[in-house]
Structure formats: C-alpha cells, structure tokens
Design a protein around this motif. Structure first.
Motif, short mmCIF file in Angstrom:
data_model
loop_
_atom_site.label_atom_id
_atom_site.label_comp_id
_atom_site.label_asym_id
_atom_site.label_seq_id
_atom_site.Cartn_x
_atom_site.Cartn_y
_atom_site.Cartn_z
N LEU A 19 0.65 -1.11 -0.02
CA LEU A 19 -0.04 -0.10 0.12
C LEU A 19 0.81 1.13 0.06
CD1 LEU A 19 -2.54 1.63 0.29
CD2 LEU A 19 -2.67 1.30 2.80
N PHE A 26 -3.00 5.76 10.04
CA PHE A 26 -3.30 4.27 9.61
C PHE A 26 -3.53 3.49 10.82
CE2 PHE A 26 -1.24 -0.20 8.97
CZ PHE A 26 -2.03 -0.37 7.66
N ARG A 50 3.46 -1.37 4.07
CA ARG A 50 2.98 0.09 3.73
C ARG A 50 3.98 1.00 3.61
NH1 ARG A 50 0.80 4.58 7.53
NH2 ARG A 50 2.01 3.94 8.86
#
Length: 310
Positions: A19, A26, A50
């Motif tokens: 991501l 988050f 991420r």
C-alpha cells in the motif's frame, strides 16, 4: 474500508500486498490486514507492506535525526496481521516500488536507505536484482551450542526422530535444521501449518516462537568471476504466522550463517540457496557473527499487478 488501490508483488514467490499510503493516519486492526492477506476471501499474500514517509510517523523524530538519509519507512506486517521487524524479500520489493512509482528513482549501482522496525537498512540496485543489507547475525544461545554447532533438538512432522538444529537471530528468531538427503527435505510435512511451534516440537522450546528452516547442503561450486567458493544448498522454510513460503529472505540468511558456522575455518563467504521460488544469494563474509558483521541478501523483485478493493 474505503476504496484502496494496492500493488501485488513477489520476490521468488514470497508475495506481498503493498500500500502506497503517504497519508499520516493508519489505524487498521490486525484482523483487517489478515483478511486482506487471506488467499480465499482476500487478495492473498505472505505479508502486507505500507510505504510511508518517516516524517509522517508519530514519535519517529529521533530515528529521522539519527538516519537523515532515510526518507521512507517500511511498515511491515505478517500474513496474520502481526507487526514484524524486517523482511529481506519485502525490502527488495519496497525499493522496487520507490523506483517504479517515482517516489525515489534508483539507478543501477545506486543505493537507498530505508527505515524498518529492525533499524535502518540499505538496498542496492544491481540491474534486475536488489541487494539488501540485512544487518548483523548472532547465535541465539551461544552458551548452549556444542562443539558441533547445535543447541536445539527438533521433531518435524514427516521426519523420524529428533533432529539437531542451531538457533540464529537475524531480523527475528530462526531455528536451522540440517538434513542429510533431499528426500528428507521433501518428506517434511508443512501442509496446513501456519506456526512453526505447533506441532513442531523444540527442546528447549523457544520463548517467543521461531521460524523453522530445513536445509540440505549440496557442496560447493566456484564463482566464475571471483574464483572463490560458493556454498550451495536446498532450503524449505516454515515462517511463523504464515506457514511454508516459496522463499523467505531472513530465513535464507539464517541458513547461510548456520552453514558457515558448521563448515568452520575456510568456509565459503557466499551461498547460492535453492528455494521453491527459485534461487537467492547470501553473502555472510569471513566472520558473519562478528561484532561489525553484516549479511547481504540478493534477489529479484517483481510487480504482478494492481488491485482495487472497494
């Protein structure tokens, strides 16, 4: 979940959902990451990564000040949603994302330093391959290891009796078991297992869990460029919280360190390891357990697609 677009990537079959999330917030629960990584009801992956700027992380000011060259942080989670320190395959993919998405172009031969929970890590581009500095390795129980390099007895489903193993720490705990024949490697039963501590039996039992690596040494070959010896071995890995993976970077590093320790003086400094997903290279140096040592992992990284989740 709001609409999100992810990259699906893999390094030698060890696959990840990535991501590119430059925003500061988050707050996904562990169950959401696990659901996304599920191979039946989600996208399917061995882990979740991420991409985020270090300056966007709360409480990261001291790290940013100590490693000013590291602009990006690899926020990494295992397939069960558990927070993890570091993953060599994921780090290669992370650098590939930075380059391919224009966040940090990386020319051939150039390096980039990123932040991870295991500390700063430097990744170097070598054409289509990437080399990750995995940091130092150490024996988990040096006072317990006997003269032959064993500190643990392991019972593995599909293999008869206890097997001697060595416990190695590098980006997490690893238990490396040497086998005598390739047919034994194939006989080990990992199907259905997602945790290497059940029903695998360890004596002594690891306090915080462990990853399990099975290795069959295949001798040595000569590097055609450097004319130095290269150790060759076949490897299978049972990654905690994930199960058997086609490749596992930190696990391969642990295997190379163990092979070097078992071989003794004159052991190869480089290893070519054959995993289910292909081949990976590990450089351990002359003294991989030395205070200033660092293990290098080299392999490919590939983007397989983009996935939009509603």
């Amino acid at each position: 979940m709001s609409i999100r677009t992810f990259s699906k990537m893999h390094g030698l079959g060890n696959d990840f959902i990535v991501l590119n999330a430059l925003q500061q917030t988050f707050d996904w629960p562990r169950a959401r990451i696990s659901a996304l990584a599920d191979r039946h009801s989600g996208i399917g992956a061995d882990g979740f990564v991420r991409v985020v700027r270090i300056t966007a992380l709360p409480g990261a000011g001291a790290f940013a000040a100590s490693v000013p060259e590291a602009e990006w942080f690899m926020d990494y989670y295992r397939a069960d949603g558990a927070v993890a320190e570091m993953c060599g395959n994921a780090a290669r993919l992370f650098a590939h994302v930075l380059d391919s998405e224009g966040l940090r172009p990386i020319a051939d031969g150039e390096s980039v330093t990123i932040g991870t929970r295991g500390g700063a890590r430097t990744i170097t581009r070598l054409g289509e391959l990437w080399t990750v500095d995995m940091g130092p390795a150490r024996l988990a129980n040096p006072e317990e290891a006997d003269d032959e390099g064993w500190d643990t007895a392991v019972v593995v489903p599909g293999l008869a009796g206890q097997r001697a193993a060595l416990s190695v720490e590098i980006s997490g705990p690893h238990t490396v078991v040497a086998l005598g024949e390739e047919k034994e490697l194939e006989a080990a039963v990992f199907a259905g297992l997602t945790d290497s501590t059940d029903p695998v039996a360890y004596d002594p039992a690891p306090e915080a869990g462990t990853n399990l690596e099975l290795v069959v040494p295949l001798g040595e070959e000569t590097d055609p460029d450097t004319h130095s010896p290269v150790g060759v071995a076949r490897v299978r890995v049972l990654e905690r919280g994930v199960g058997e993976t086609l490749s596992y970077g930190a696990g391969c590093c642990a295997v190379a360190v163990a092979l070097h320790a078992w071989s003794g003086p004159g052991a190869p400094e480089d290893y070519r390891l054959l995993v289910a997903g292909g081949e990976i290279g590990v450089h351990v140096g002359a003294d991989p357990l030395g205070e200033d040592s660092s293990v290098l992992l080299t392999g490919p990284a590939a983007i397989t697609g983009r996935v939009t989740v509603v």
